[in-house]
Design a protein around this motif. Sequence first.
Motif, short mmCIF file in Angstrom:
data_model
loop_
_atom_site.label_atom_id
_atom_site.label_comp_id
_atom_site.label_asym_id
_atom_site.label_seq_id
_atom_site.Cartn_x
_atom_site.Cartn_y
_atom_site.Cartn_z
N THR B 31 0.83 -1.20 0.00
CA THR B 31 0.00 0.00 0.00
C THR B 31 0.86 1.25 0.00
N TYR B 33 0.55 5.72 -0.23
CA TYR B 33 -0.35 6.85 0.00
C TYR B 33 0.25 8.14 -0.54
N ASN B 50 -3.42 0.14 -3.35
CA ASN B 50 -3.11 -1.18 -2.83
C ASN B 50 -2.98 -2.13 -4.00
N ILE B 55 -7.94 2.64 -3.85
CA ILE B 55 -8.96 2.23 -2.90
C ILE B 55 -9.50 3.38 -2.07
N ILE B 56 -8.85 4.54 -2.13
CA ILE B 56 -9.36 5.71 -1.42
C ILE B 56 -9.20 6.94 -2.29
N LEU B 94 3.02 1.32 3.43
CA LEU B 94 2.96 0.37 4.53
C LEU B 94 2.53 -0.98 3.98
N GLN B 95 2.72 -1.97 4.83
CA GLN B 95 2.41 -3.32 4.37
C GLN B 95 0.92 -3.61 4.42
N GLY B 96 0.20 -2.82 5.21
CA GLY B 96 -1.23 -3.03 5.32
C GLY B 96 -1.59 -3.64 6.67
#
Lengths: 110, 112
Positions: B31, B33, B50, B55-56, B94-96
């Motif tokens: 992921t 951002y 992701n 997704i956002i 981040l890995q999620g």
Amino acid sequence: SQQGEEDPQALSIQEGENATMNCSYKTSINNLQWYRQNSGRGLVHLILIRSNEREKHSGRLRVTLDTSKKSSSLLITASRAADTASYFCARPEGYSTLTFGKGTMLLVSP
Amino acid sequence: DTAVSQTPKYLVTQMGNDKSIKCEQNLGHDTMYWYKQDSKKFLKIMFSYNNKELIINETVPNRFSPKSPDKAHLNLHINSLELGDSAVYFCASLQGGGTEAFFGQGTRLTVV
């Protein structure tokens, strides 16, 4: 998404003193994270506390979590001038969203 | 090696121009951002990718568009820049699953 709230917004102390910053949130969490941002730099992860933990330590940092009050605190003991930075709490929302609070600006004077 | 790197660090441009900011992570994270930080240090999430899937999208103007050629890269394109776009933009990964995020050093965008 709702933001967490840190207080105070700004904190000024002398070297050697302790600094306490608080974070409140409104929704349930799996964990809560604290980050530091030095001036002109990106955020750096400090510590993560899970919802089933009440306190966690890392060096001079102590984080507490009270899920019943939906609040967390970050304590920096024996502060140093190098601790001068902005501190943010952050909480995951869903699988991949990380939402930050408004931050506390800490100034540690020599 | 820098875990999350973004370029350029500073970007000064005129209103109406189109610009891009690049971001690369070598952490193998799923992921990535883009965040916008305003003058009051408020961090607003703009986009999340992701595995190359958006997704956002947090009510960001469609002048902003993320482009992810692969899992390690998430670039930000901004069309028709406006004065209000001036801010610091951060890339993060981040890995999620609620793990810690790793941030780039930021890109300070100034629109004149």
